[in-house]
Design an enzyme around this catalytic site. Structure first.
Site, mmCIF file in Angstrom:
data_model
loop_
_atom_site.group_PDB
_atom_site.id
_atom_site.type_symbol
_atom_site.label_atom_id
_atom_site.label_comp_id
_atom_site.label_asym_id
_atom_site.label_seq_id
_atom_site.Cartn_x
_atom_site.Cartn_y
_atom_site.Cartn_z
ATOM 1 N N GLU A 72 2.149 6.240 -7.104
ATOM 2 C CA GLU A 72 1.097 7.094 -7.627
ATOM 3 C C GLU A 72 1.405 8.817 -7.564
ATOM 4 O O GLU A 72 1.360 9.172 -8.518
ATOM 5 C CB GLU A 72 -0.200 6.765 -7.016
ATOM 6 C CG GLU A 72 -0.695 5.328 -7.292
ATOM 7 C CD GLU A 72 -1.752 5.128 -6.326
ATOM 8 O OE1 GLU A 72 -2.409 6.019 -5.509
ATOM 9 O OE2 GLU A 72 -2.034 3.735 -5.972
ATOM 10 N N TYR A 95 0.884 -1.229 0.066
ATOM 11 C CA TYR A 95 -0.019 -0.005 -0.095
ATOM 12 C C TYR A 95 0.975 1.163 0.015
ATOM 13 O O TYR A 95 0.863 1.930 -1.066
ATOM 14 C CB TYR A 95 -1.090 -0.133 1.260
ATOM 15 C CG TYR A 95 -2.389 0.907 0.862
ATOM 16 C CD1 TYR A 95 -3.218 0.946 2.072
ATOM 17 C CD2 TYR A 95 -2.444 1.244 -0.283
ATOM 18 C CE1 TYR A 95 -4.030 1.825 1.892
ATOM 19 C CE2 TYR A 95 -3.592 2.190 -0.420
ATOM 20 C CZ TYR A 95 -4.338 2.359 0.647
ATOM 21 O OH TYR A 95 -5.513 3.123 0.604
#
EC number: 4.2.1.134
Lengths: 238, 308
Positions: A167, A160
């Site tokens: 991103e 995560y």
């Protein structure tokens, strides 16, 4: 958050884990179950294909340069399909909130490429999604191997943050290009009296990771404690 | 007269919080809440939820101790509802914001548009009309809050004021920015479109006001009674024949009118979001009516005649 770590969605609610203990059956019509099973198997397969394509690319070329270009079409295909997950929530065959799913799915639609950071999030997305969709598939079929459950609730601890870093770096790297090209933007004057600046939208998106990421991460941690260690968590009242 | 004893336990921890003896049998829950506040001043009555079962529904303030299914020693469970704020305060704040904010954009106060536009005025009639409509809409809401509405609940959780104000103030600023922008484009079909839309807006505002008055007259001052609303002599209230919540129907209509009048996407989006929320409320209200009244008119839909 683009890595859709929402628990108990796509037909397999957490109830299906407790189901073995309580014997309670989640009420899903046959058609809905069949469709969701097909959907989750298809998505598992799709992301597996992507993962294999990525590995092969690296083995042949020895570098990640050009990786995004080569898998672009397949990636966009499967990512667009994920829009269906919003529909699943809307028609009620999946118990998650439409808003949460909508945010997760749409946060991925607008990613732009930049080689290095792309590899980061691509790797974490593919591993995460394969794990997640297999988890849902097996849960739907009532046959969840312990390894899959373990993977689903442990991989995210590393994946995560890695995915989020990828991103954010990608968005950041794309910013100058977005500003120069004015892509996805609408300017005044126009007859609908509205404007949209993709550049500022991306800046706001990046900022929104600050409150959103910790909430989602801690939520997964709590789910992990509940599912893997059987801890009883007293929820805060609303 | 036999007196009751009341013990109040925390619903989550079962800890004994308070013991009241010599409580009158006709004491109401409201009075018990007041007694509880004396020993725990931080939990004023509005933030207390007292119930017979830790997971059950809250008891109402008007409930009488004697009439509850309890023995002479009653056990009540307490849950803290969190900081509360009065409905009136929330409404006044959330409506005053848009009124004020829109005018900042209308008068083109500095630092919003380019400096050469500071304090200039739009040359389009529709922009002035829009300001009148938007402003009078919120003035109407403020006046209704002060003089018309009779609220069932006194308070709501404090965090609602932040949520609600963000919604109203945010959308007001977003809409006002475009409508009052120097580059604003008037509606495609010109004066015809504006006239039609303005008519829709005015009719729906009158309708909405009529419904608010009709609902007010259903309920005597200070009471919390609920009755089935029916059409009155006022033609605007005849919509009650077809929907349970015509006030919401008219409100959606008003904003659709405003959206057509200004031909502005943010207004359309605001109408859509409002419509979604009001539909949820209307369906809830409709369901409560059906549950409470056996003879509820079957033709009525929650918000849109025959459809929704």
């Amino acid at each position: 958050m683009a890595s859709s770590e929402e628990d108990g969605t796509n037909g397999a609610s957490e109830a299906s884990d407790e189901k073995e203990a309580t014997g309670k059956r989640r009420r899903l019509g046959f058609l809905a179950t069949a469709w969701l099973t097909f959907y989750n198997i298809a998505m598992t397969a799709g992301w597996l294909v992507l993962a294999i394509a990525m590995v092969r690319f690296y083995m042949e070329k020895g570098t990640h340069r050009g990786l995004y270009k080569s898998i672009q079409k397949t990636l966009k295909f499967f990512q667009t399909f994920a829009l269906l997950e919003v529909v699943h929530c809307l028609i009620g065959i999946v118990p998650t909130s439409v808003l949460v799913t909508g945010v997760q799915v749409s946060s991925r639609i607008f990613m732009i490429q930049n080689e290095e950071s792309v590899v980061l999030f691509l790797v974490s997305w593919t591993v995460t999604e394969i794990t997640r969709y297999s988890f849902y598939t097996f849960s739907l079929l009532d046959h969840l191997p312990h390894f899959i459950k373990w993977a689903r609730y442990n991989f995210f601890i590393i994946l995560y943050p890695v995915g989020v870093a990828g991103e954010l770096l990608t968005i950041y790297a794309a910013l100058p290009y977005v500003k120069k090209s004015g892509m996805f933007s609408v300017r005044l004057p126009n007859k609908y009296n509205v404007s949209f600046d993709y550049y500022y939208f991306l800046l706001i998106t990046m900022a929104s990771y600050i409150p959103l990421f910790p909430q989602l991460y801690f939520h997964m941690l709590r789910q992990r404690r509940k599912v893997l260690h059987g801890e009883v968590i007293v929820e805060k009242d609303d | 007269m036999k007196h009751y004893e009341v013990e109040i336990l925390d619903a989550k921890t079962r800890e004994k919080l308070c013991f009241l003896d010599k409580v009158e049998p006709q004491a109401t829950i409201a009075e018990i809440k007041n007694l509880f506040t004396k020993t725990h001043p931080q939990w004023y009555p509005a933030r207390q939820s007292l119930r017979l079962d830790p997971k059950g529904k809250s008891l109402k303030d008007e409930d009488v101790l004697q009439k509850l299914p309890v023995g002479t020693t009653a056990t009540l469970f307490f849950r803290d509802l969190g900081a509360q704020i009065s409905w009136v305060t929330v409404f006044l704040t959330e409506y005053a914001g848009p009124l004020f904010i829109y005018l900042l954009f209308y008068f083109r106060v500095p630092f919003i548009y380019g400096h050469k536009y500071d304090f200039t005025s739009s040359r389009h009639t529709v922009v002035h009309l829009a300001c009148i409509c938007h402003s009078s809409h919120y003035v109407k809401r403020l006046l209704e809050t002060l003089f018309v509405h009779r609220f069932s609940h006194g308070t709501m959780p404090l965090r609602n004021i932040f949520k609600n104000c963000t919604y109203y103030w945010g959308f007001a600023a977003w809409m006002a920015y475009y409508i009052n922008h120097p580059l604003y484009t008037p509606p495609t079909y010109g004066a015809q479109q504006v006239k039609l839309a303005l008519t829709i807006f005015v009719i729906c505002q009158l309708g909405n006001f009529s419904i608010h008055m009709a609902l007010r007259d259903l309920r005597p001052a200070g009471s919390k009674t609920r009755k089935i609303p029916y059409p009155t002599k006022n033609p605007f209230t005849w919509l009650f024949l077809l929907v349970s919540c015509p006030n919401y129907t008219y409100e959606v209509g008003s904003w659709i009118g405003f959206a057509i009048m200004t031909q502005c996407v943010p207004v359309a989006l605001f109408s859509l979001v409002g419509f979604t929320q009001m539909t949820i409320w209307a369906k809830g209200k409709h369901r409560s009516y059906l549950k409470e009244f056996r003879d509820y008119p079957p033709l009525r839909m929650p918000i849109i005649p025959f459809l929704l």
